[in-house]
Design a protein around this motif. Structure first.
Motif, PDB file in Angstrom:
ATOM      1  N   SER A 199      11.995   0.179  -2.440  1.00  0.00           N
ATOM      2  CA  SER A 199      11.471  -1.292  -1.949  1.00  0.00           C
ATOM      3  C   SER A 199      11.397  -2.187  -3.122  1.00  0.00           C
ATOM      4  O   SER A 199      11.590  -3.297  -3.058  1.00  0.00           O
ATOM      5  N   GLY A 200      11.028  -1.765  -4.252  1.00  0.00           N
ATOM      6  CA  GLY A 200      10.455  -2.725  -5.288  1.00  0.00           C
ATOM      7  C   GLY A 200       9.168  -3.182  -4.830  1.00  0.00           C
ATOM      8  O   GLY A 200       8.468  -4.073  -5.940  1.00  0.00           O
ATOM      9  N   ARG A 201       8.337  -2.941  -3.875  1.00  0.00           N
ATOM     10  CA  ARG A 201       7.087  -3.609  -3.379  1.00  0.00           C
ATOM     11  C   ARG A 201       6.039  -2.755  -4.134  1.00  0.00           C
ATOM     12  O   ARG A 201       6.097  -1.346  -4.071  1.00  0.00           O
ATOM     13  N   ASP A 202       4.880  -3.285  -4.534  1.00  0.00           N
ATOM     14  CA  ASP A 202       3.801  -2.547  -5.033  1.00  0.00           C
ATOM     15  C   ASP A 202       2.674  -2.849  -3.879  1.00  0.00           C
ATOM     16  O   ASP A 202       1.797  -3.502  -4.296  1.00  0.00           O
ATOM     17  N   ARG A 203       2.606  -1.772  -3.135  1.00  0.00           N
ATOM     18  CA  ARG A 203       1.466  -1.781  -2.300  1.00  0.00           C
ATOM     19  C   ARG A 203       1.102  -0.136  -2.124  1.00  0.00           C
ATOM     20  O   ARG A 203       1.933   0.650  -1.437  1.00  0.00           O
ATOM     21  N   HIS A 204      -0.054   0.298  -2.534  1.00  0.00           N
ATOM     22  CA  HIS A 204      -0.556   1.380  -2.575  1.00  0.00           C
ATOM     23  C   HIS A 204      -1.089   1.946  -1.150  1.00  0.00           C
ATOM     24  O   HIS A 204      -1.467   1.164  -0.400  1.00  0.00           O
ATOM     25  N   ALA A 205      -1.149   3.033  -0.985  1.00  0.00           N
ATOM     26  CA  ALA A 205      -1.420   3.872   0.383  1.00  0.00           C
ATOM     27  C   ALA A 205      -2.270   4.931   0.050  1.00  0.00           C
ATOM     28  O   ALA A 205      -2.198   5.484  -1.165  1.00  0.00           O
ATOM     29  N   ASN A 206      -3.275   5.368   0.861  1.00  0.00           N
ATOM     30  CA  ASN A 206      -3.937   6.733   0.742  1.00  0.00           C
ATOM     31  C   ASN A 206      -3.066   7.972   0.928  1.00  0.00           C
ATOM     32  O   ASN A 206      -1.838   7.825   1.225  1.00  0.00           O
TER      33      ASN A 206
END
Ligand SMILES: [Zn+2]
Length: 289
Positions: free
Chosen positions: A231-238
């Protein structure tokens, strides 16, 4: 011995951080040297450094990393932004040495459409300059990025190029599992197909091997990803709540060259208050005996 860490708050002073790490089950930690959204840095004297060292000893904190602020962009063509970034990173390098830390982890920034080739020499020159002005015990660590919006270092070949160009024992790198997944490096033993032109034709472990990046790899950011592979996106998840297949993350972390490194969580937390005991437990479960 496992090195399990997390990003913790340094609110009130660094002397409070070893206890915060210990409370969630960690023996390593990562902090910001000041507010991540402002350029101003607190005076070093605002921290109680003696208390920090005694607390570090008391809670058995084995390694401490500093994360640079998100405002930094060493690839910018705006000289004011570059100057502020260099000054902030010089402070962080001093801070790292002062804490007897294991390195300053840096998102290098974005080329903002100019392309990697147009900015790489500037990056190497600036990193050299920062290291030259810093205490010998400090280490500059380049973090791989998720790649969107021209972010430098999503392709591990770029990190290899910078390590060669700067050629300093004070330079290493940090691998983030969320960013690698987002940029299309499979973490498992086989390649994932991606509906994206953003994916790589080799797994992360094979790329690290091919590029000879083992000896300079100093730590791992262990994060799940809110977004899809490539995706190229930088969103962290648990851990377990994102899109990284747990089997792949497990395969990656149990690699004999990954497992002994400091493994640092930067997850949102199940109560949205940052890395917590639950994520630390999940991480430990992924590490087979
Ligand atoms: Zn990270």
């Amino acid at each position: 011995m496992l090195f399990i860490g997390a990003h913790v708050s340094a609110a009130g002073g660094v002397e409070y951080t070893p206890k915060r790490a210990n409370e969630i089950g960690c023996n390593c930690l990562q902090i910001f040297s000041g507010s991540p959204r402002v350029w101003q840095k607190p005076k070093l004297e605002s921290h109680n450094i003696n208390k920090f060292f005694s607390e570090r000893e008391k809670y058995g904190v084995l390694s401490v990393f500093t994360h640079a602020i998100y405002l930094v962009n060493l690839a910018s063509d705006k000289s004011e932004l570059v100057d502020k970034s260099v000054a902030a990173l010089k402070y962080d390098m001093k801070f790292d040495a002062w804490l007897n830390g294991s390195g300053v982890i840096v998102h290098l920034g974005s080329h903002q459409g100019r392309g990697w080739e147009a900015v790489r020499v500037q990056l190497a020159v600036l990193i050299k300059e920062i290291i030259a002005a810093s205490p010998q015990e400090s280490t500059f660590l380049i973090e791989n990025s998720a790649g969107q919006n021209g972010k430098i270092g999503s392709n591990l070949d770029e990190i290899r190029w910078l390590l060669d160009k700067v050629n300093s024992l004070q330079l290493g790198w940090c691998f983030d599992t969320c960013h690698a997944f987002a940029t299309g490096y499979s973490l498992g033993g086989t390649l994932q197909a991606a509906e994206s032109n953003n994916f790589h034709s080799e797994s992360a472990l094979r790329a690290i091997e091919r590029l000879g990046l083992w000896s300079t790899l100093r730590c791992i950011h262990v994060n799940d990803s809110r977004d899809e592979f490539g995706s190229g996106r930088d969103r962290h998840a648990n851990l377990g709540e994102g899109n990284i297949p747990q089997e792949e993350l497990k395969y990656f972390l149990n690699n004999p060259q990954i497992k002994p490194l400091p493994l640092l969580l930067e997850v949102p937390g199940f109560d949205k208050k940052g890395p917590d005991a639950q994520n630390v437990r999940l991480l430990k479960q992924l590490l087979e005996d």
